[in-house]
Design an enzyme around this catalytic site. Structure first.
Site, PDB file in Angstrom:
ATOM      1  N   ASP A  79       0.848  -1.180   0.000  1.00 30.22           N
ATOM      2  CA  ASP A  79       0.000   0.000   0.000  1.00 30.22           C
ATOM      3  C   ASP A  79       0.895   1.246   0.000  1.00 30.22           C
ATOM      4  OD1 ASP A  79      -3.033   0.832   0.649  1.00 30.22           O
ATOM      5  OD2 ASP A  79      -1.686   2.221   1.664  1.00 30.22           O
ATOM      6  N   HIS A 112      -4.249  15.114  -8.599  1.00 30.04           N
ATOM      7  CA  HIS A 112      -4.635  13.753  -8.968  1.00 30.04           C
ATOM      8  C   HIS A 112      -3.834  13.216 -10.151  1.00 30.04           C
ATOM      9  CE1 HIS A 112      -7.997  13.270  -6.185  1.00 30.04           C
ATOM     10  NE2 HIS A 112      -8.245  14.554  -6.380  1.00 30.04           N
ATOM     11  N   ASP A 135      -1.993   9.698 -10.062  1.00 31.42           N
ATOM     12  CA  ASP A 135      -2.091   8.641 -11.077  1.00 31.42           C
ATOM     13  C   ASP A 135      -0.712   8.216 -11.571  1.00 31.42           C
ATOM     14  OD1 ASP A 135      -4.822   8.739 -10.867  1.00 31.42           O
ATOM     15  OD2 ASP A 135      -5.148   9.814 -12.752  1.00 31.42           O
ATOM     16  N   GLU A 168      -4.723   2.527  -4.031  1.00 28.09           N
ATOM     17  CA  GLU A 168      -3.260   2.539  -3.999  1.00 28.09           C
ATOM     18  C   GLU A 168      -2.704   1.216  -3.475  1.00 28.09           C
ATOM     19  OE1 GLU A 168      -4.629   4.711  -0.179  1.00 28.09           O
ATOM     20  OE2 GLU A 168      -5.351   4.357  -2.207  1.00 28.09           O
TER      21      GLU A 168
END
Length: 207
Positions: free
Chosen positions: A58, A71, A75, A101
């Site tokens: 994670d 964002h 990405d 994630e």
């Protein structure tokens, strides 16, 4: 004329076959990372037999990356972490983005110590990678939970152990990996703390 008609029909069937294959491939692929998606990963797990290890990675503080850098950068981070994990994984490993994630890595037929070494190599690979942001390069880290079991017992059982180990890695400070066997006996909820074996492992990792 008949030959031409048959040729046209044959090409149409061929194109339809390719379209179906492409659709199947797309339905099994996470578009952002290029990795297999959760559905495909579960199908891969169904083909595994015997002892296997599962690693759940994670990205640490991913919300802060999204909120602070945008964002688009978030990405890009997901895509690059995917590339780094695949590059650092052994040939038989199955790497997937299973949501948000979070990434899952299936390591069939590896001993516990070998799975830990592989997972740590992958974690370190992310730690030393350089990520591009709107204000310049920055570093990203991941936490990981590792669990092992017999594949025939099902994905849910192994995943739940790996997920709890991931929780402990986060609670113990992030940017580290924890094996499910290090989960303190009887620990549950927000107040769970790291076992002494985890502390010792982290000291060795940081040395």
């Amino acid at each position: 004329v008949a030959v031409i008609a048959y040729s046209v029909v044959g090409l149409a069937i061929y194109d339809l076959g390719l379209s179906n294959q492409r659709f199947e491939m797309l339905s099994r692929t996470d578009m952002l990372s290029g990795l297999m998606n959760r559905r495909a990963f579960l199908e891969e797990f169904e083909h595994v037999r015997g002892k296997t290890s599962l690693v759940i990675f994670d990205i640490d503080r991913f919300k802060a990356i999204n909120d602070g850098l945008g964002h688009k950068t978030g990405d890009d981070v997901i895509a690059k972490v995917a590339d780094v994990l695949v590059s650092a994984a052994p040939p038989l490993a199955k790497v997937s983005r299973i949501g948000g994630e979070e990434f899952a890595v299936l390591l069939p037929a590896l001993a516990s110590s070998e799975a830990l070494e592989v997972a740590e190599t992958m974690r370190q690979a992310v730690e030393v990678a350089e990520f591009a942001g709107p204000c310049g390069p920055f570093q990203v880290t991941v936490s990981a939970g590792v669990a092992e079991g017999v594949a025939e017992l099902g994905f849910s059982e192994i995943f739940s152990h790996a997920d709890r180990a991931l929780y402990l890695a986060k609670a113990a400070g992030r940017n580290r990996l924890v094996h499910a066997k290090d989960w303190p006996e009887g620990a549950a909820g927000e107040g769970a703390t790291a076992s002494q074996s985890l502390v010792n492992f982290d000291v060795r990792r940081s040395a």
